[in-house]
Write an enzyme that holds these catalytic residues in place. Structure first.
Site, short mmCIF file in Angstrom:
data_model
loop_
_atom_site.label_atom_id
_atom_site.label_comp_id
_atom_site.label_asym_id
_atom_site.label_seq_id
_atom_site.Cartn_x
_atom_site.Cartn_y
_atom_site.Cartn_z
CE1 TYR A 106 -4.29 -1.66 0.61
CE2 TYR A 106 -2.89 -3.26 1.25
CZ TYR A 106 -4.20 -2.93 0.81
OH TYR A 106 -5.27 -3.84 0.75
CB THR A 128 -7.33 -3.37 -5.62
OG1 THR A 128 -8.36 -2.36 -5.47
CG2 THR A 128 -6.43 -2.99 -7.05
CD GLU A 129 -8.27 -3.35 0.69
OE1 GLU A 129 -7.44 -2.65 0.99
OE2 GLU A 129 -9.56 -3.51 1.23
CB THR A 130 -12.26 -8.93 -2.73
OG1 THR A 130 -13.77 -9.42 -2.61
CG2 THR A 130 -11.82 -10.27 -3.37
#
Length: 284
Positions: free
Chosen positions: A66, A215-217
């Site tokens: 990040y 990009t996030e899950t």
């Protein structure tokens, strides 16, 4: 110090390990996972701790980071030396774009072939930042990175709702990058996660004409129930299976390990720490 937490069984891993040829930059990668280099007390993990974490973390095409603090880009690159893994790197602070681009460049040491993409901010519009500010930062980052020899894709990451409401962010990026968690909807059981996320991907892709990368899950292994969404190791596995069934590429799972440095709260159903695919980090 937090109490030891029950460890979820590992989710089904990628079909192929990193012995395959490296993927090209940007969308198209088969498997991805995010990683954060922080101890439970919010201190930075050492080079050795990061190396320890990566002894258990393999088989993914892409690792998402990040930001650039804690020497994380250099440490993770060192920990994965010799593999074909690529990095979805991040410029986290929009007020420090030039500095973070330089930090990334110094860590990469000219070998941009290991970089899949670079994100600019994470859920900034969702947190209240003006979309115009984010778009300006995307352009600034792209120029700064080009100055250091990087010509790959650059994108700002935001929630699926923020990206739907502000498609101009997506259009200013080289692809659409969305964080999309079925758990927070409250009406979606774990086994329907893939269908839920695919619906958002299709909607945003159609509206913008661009490839969408999730990009996030993921799904938490513990925490408070949110309507039909129940955190548990069993539901974590069910969600992962559902998502992997709905997507063959362009998904980064959140996250490699539990993030014990985060704070749980009612707003995140006391589940903020417990999204780790492999439970607590080996270096914890």
């Amino acid at each position: 110090q937090p109490q030891p937490q029950p460890q979820p069984a590992p989710a089904p891993g990628p079909d192929k390990p990193n012995s395959a040829a490296p993927v090209s930059s940007g969308p198209g990668f088969k498997s991805g996972v995010s990683y954060s280099p922080y101890n439970a007390d919010n201190s930075c993990k050492s080079t050795q701790q990061v190396a320890t974490d990566f002894t258990k973390l393999s088989g993914y095409d892409v690792i998402r980071l990040y930001g650039t603090d804690c020497n994380q880009v250099s440490n993770v690159m060192a920990a994965t030396k010799g593999s074909n893994v690529k990095f979805f790197l991040g410029i986290f602070d929009l007020a420090q774009v030039q500095k973070e681009a330089e930090t990334i460049s110094n860590a990469v040491k000219g070998d941009w072939s290991r970089v899949n993409a670079v994100s600019v901010g994470n859920e900034m519009v969702n947190k209240g930042t003006d979309p115009g500010t984010v778009i300006g930062a995307i352009g600034q980052a792209r120029n700064a990175l080009k100055g250091h020899g990087y010509n790959g894709p650059v994108a700002s990451v935001d929630t699926m709702v923020a990206m739907t409401n502000h498609p101009e962010i997506c259009k200013a990026s080289d692809f659409c990058a969305i964080n999309c968690h079925a758990f927070f909807d409250g009406k979606i059981p774990a086994e329907k996660s893939g269908e839920f996320i695919k619906g958002w991907v299709d909607k945003i892709g159609k509206a913008t004409g661009k490839t969408v990368v999730v990009t996030e899950t993921g799904w938490p292994t513990q925490g408070d129930t949110n309507g039909a969404a129940v955190p548990s190791p069993e539901n974590h596995r069910a969600a992962m299976k559902s998502i992997q069934g709905a997507f063959s590429n362009n998904v980064i799972f959140y996250s490699a390990y539990n993030d014990m440095w985060k704070k749980n709260g009612q707003g995140t159903f006391n589940a903020e720490q417990y999204w780790g695919i492999m439970g607590n980090a080996p270096s914890a």
